[in-house]
Design an enzyme around this catalytic site. Structure first.
Site, PDB file in Angstrom:
ATOM      1  N   HIS A 199       0.854  -1.208   0.000  1.00  0.00           N
ATOM      2  CA  HIS A 199       0.000   0.000   0.000  1.00  0.00           C
ATOM      3  C   HIS A 199       0.880   1.245   0.000  1.00  0.00           C
ATOM      4  O   HIS A 199       1.747   1.390   0.871  1.00  0.00           O
ATOM      5  CB  HIS A 199      -0.903   0.020   1.235  1.00  0.00           C
ATOM      6  N   GLU A 207      -8.751 -12.351   5.401  1.00  0.00           N
ATOM      7  CA  GLU A 207      -7.744 -11.801   6.315  1.00  0.00           C
ATOM      8  C   GLU A 207      -8.366 -11.701   7.706  1.00  0.00           C
ATOM      9  O   GLU A 207      -7.983 -12.423   8.614  1.00  0.00           O
ATOM     10  CB  GLU A 207      -7.296 -10.420   5.813  1.00  0.00           C
TER      11      GLU A 207
HETATM   12  O1  LIG Z   1      -4.222  -5.460   5.283  1.00  0.00           O
HETATM   13  C1  LIG Z   1      -5.101  -4.657   4.968  1.00  0.00           C
HETATM   14  N1  LIG Z   1      -6.393  -5.066   4.926  1.00  0.00           N
HETATM   15  C2  LIG Z   1      -7.402  -4.239   4.562  1.00  0.00           C
HETATM   16  N2  LIG Z   1      -7.211  -2.969   4.246  1.00  0.00           N
HETATM   17  C3  LIG Z   1      -5.957  -2.498   4.306  1.00  0.00           C
HETATM   18  C4  LIG Z   1      -4.867  -3.295   4.638  1.00  0.00           C
HETATM   19  N3  LIG Z   1      -3.762  -2.545   4.602  1.00  0.00           N
HETATM   20  C5  LIG Z   1      -4.144  -1.320   4.224  1.00  0.00           C
HETATM   21  N4  LIG Z   1      -5.479  -1.280   4.055  1.00  0.00           N
HETATM   22  C6  LIG Z   1      -6.295  -0.132   3.703  1.00  0.00           C
HETATM   23  C7  LIG Z   1      -5.865   1.144   4.422  1.00  0.00           C
HETATM   24  C8  LIG Z   1      -5.453   2.062   3.327  1.00  0.00           C
HETATM   25  O2  LIG Z   1      -5.784   3.405   3.590  1.00  0.00           O
HETATM   26  C9  LIG Z   1      -6.203   1.528   2.119  1.00  0.00           C
HETATM   27  C10 LIG Z   1      -5.660   1.905   0.757  1.00  0.00           C
HETATM   28  O3  LIG Z   1      -4.318   1.644   0.621  1.00  0.00           O
HETATM   29  O4  LIG Z   1      -6.156   0.126   2.322  1.00  0.00           O
HETATM   30 ZN   LIG Z   2      -3.387  -4.951   2.048  1.00  0.00          ZN
END
Ligand SMILES: O=c1[nH]cnc2c1ncn2[C@H]1C[C@H](O)[C@@H](CO)O1
Ligand SMILES: [Zn+2]
Length: 358
Positions: free
Chosen positions: A20, A206
């Site tokens: 990300h 997850e």
């Molecule tokens: O591991 C994750 N699971 C779900 N959402 C996530 C994870 N890591 C980051 N995000 C979200 C938070 C960020 O703001 C968004 C976009 O990169 O994605």
């Molecule tokens: Zn992610």
């Protein structure tokens, strides 16, 4: 084959499919950008090393929801074109320095419009940073555009991904809190992407289990699974070691659906108890299409080298195993087939051969 050294892992060509942009800022950059835009950082922190430790500790929560709260302090400083370009450029520099030769980096454009940018301007600013960072470096980088699963902008973001498909965007994703926000809420967006012959991955399996993975694949048509760790809930290993796959696990393995596994992140959010107990060990043994990824380098204080090294330590993986993860990832990339093949034949295989022969 013997265990690689950490330096060999660092020098090995690596491929990253799940990273990300807003989870990989340098702590010093967060500090500087926060100063420029007046964003209040937690506990009034003014030291980069301390800020890095704060992110890791706050994300180390055992809960995906609390983990995601830390992103307020990265997204908050990424609201101008200049900030987005800088973060994107530094991301590519850091990945290239870590030996990453191909990366797909994701973020949610809808989270970067508070300062008045349009969605198009957000994507353009990130692309400028990727172009600047890649210039003169041995790395190819593509964007993945994420829609937030609790919001209702997935159709727009899917259209944005298609509009930018020949200008640096390779695909689409949904992210955010998983429980209570099933992927089928965004079915329209996924069906649109399929009609457009476009690629997408879905964060699934997850913080929530098999129903989320099943929907992502069988209702939404995901090309890959973000994390997908909970697929182990559909696998039983008897006391005598006999392995039985349920129908969904068998489908995922039979159709070679890539799993974007992110071990360090999963330990922080409680999806796995430790690296040694992470399902990546079993799934690799069963020859699922496993790939290794960072998820959020800032929150997890990690890198591709660190992720692979932690697996070497936990599972005694060899350079051959790391090469297998890397080729799995390159085969699963949202890049045209001829470009994937060229990276495998001209960069990855020779890179591993050079490491092994020393
Ligand atoms: O591991 C994750 N699971 C779900 N959402 C996530 C994870 N890591 C980051 N995000 C979200 C938070 C960020 O703001 C968004 C976009 O990169 O994605
Ligand atoms: Zn992610």
């Amino acid at each position: 084959m013997t265990t690689p050294t950490r330096d060999q892992v660092r020098r090995a060509p690596k491929v990253l499919l799940h990273d990300h942009l807003d989870g990989g800022l340098r702590p010093a950059t967060v500090l500087e950008l926060a100063g420029e835009c007046g964003h209040a950082l937690p506990d009034g922190i003014t030291d980069a090393a301390e800020l890095g430790r704060w992110f890791a500790a706050a994300a180390d929560s055992g809960s995906l929801v609390r983990y995601l709260e830390t992103f307020d302090h990265t997204v908050g400083v990424m609201q101008t074109a200049a900030a987005l370009t800088r973060v994107a450029r530094e991301c590519v520099e850091d990945l290239a320095d870590d030996g990453v030769v191909y990366a797909e980096v994701r973020y949610a454009p809808e989270q970067h419009v508070e300062g008045g940018l349009s969605l198009d301007e957000v994507v353009a600013a990130v692309q400028t940073g990727f172009d600047e960072g890649s210039a003169g470096r041995r790395i190819v980088v593509r964007q993945l555009l994420t829609a937030m699963r609790h919001q209702a902008r997935s159709n727009e973001i899917a259209e944005l991904a298609v509009a930018w498909r020949d200008r640096g965007v390779a695909g689409f994703d949904i992210a955010g809190a998983e429980a209570g926000h099933p992927p089928t809420r965004h079915l329209d967006a996924f069906e649109y992407l399929q009609r457009e012959n476009a690629h997408f991955t879905i964060h699934a399996g997850e913080a929530f289990g098999l129903p989320s993975i099943w929907q992502a694949i069988q209702w939404c048509g995901a090309d890959r699974l973000g994390h997908g760790v909970r697929i182990v809930d559909d696998i039983t290993v008897d006391e005598d070691g006999e392995v039985r796959l349920g129908r969904l696990a068998a489908y995922v393995r039979d159709t070679r659906i890539p799993l974007e596994m992110c071990p360090a992140s999963n330990v922080q959010t409680g999806a796995a108890a430790s690296i040694a107990e992470h399902p990546i060990g079993l799934l690799t043994r069963l020859r699922f299409r496993v790939t290794v990824n960072t998820d959020n380098r800032l929150m997890s204080q990690t890198s591709m080298t660190e992720e692979m090294w932690s697996l070497v330590e936990a599972f005694d993986y060899t350079l051959d195993d790391l090469r297998w993860f890397t080729i799995n990832a390159m085969k699963s990339a949202f890049l045209p087939f001829d470009e994937r093949l060229a990276l495998i034949d001209e960069v990855i295989k020779p890179g591993y051969a050079a490491l092994s022969s020393r």
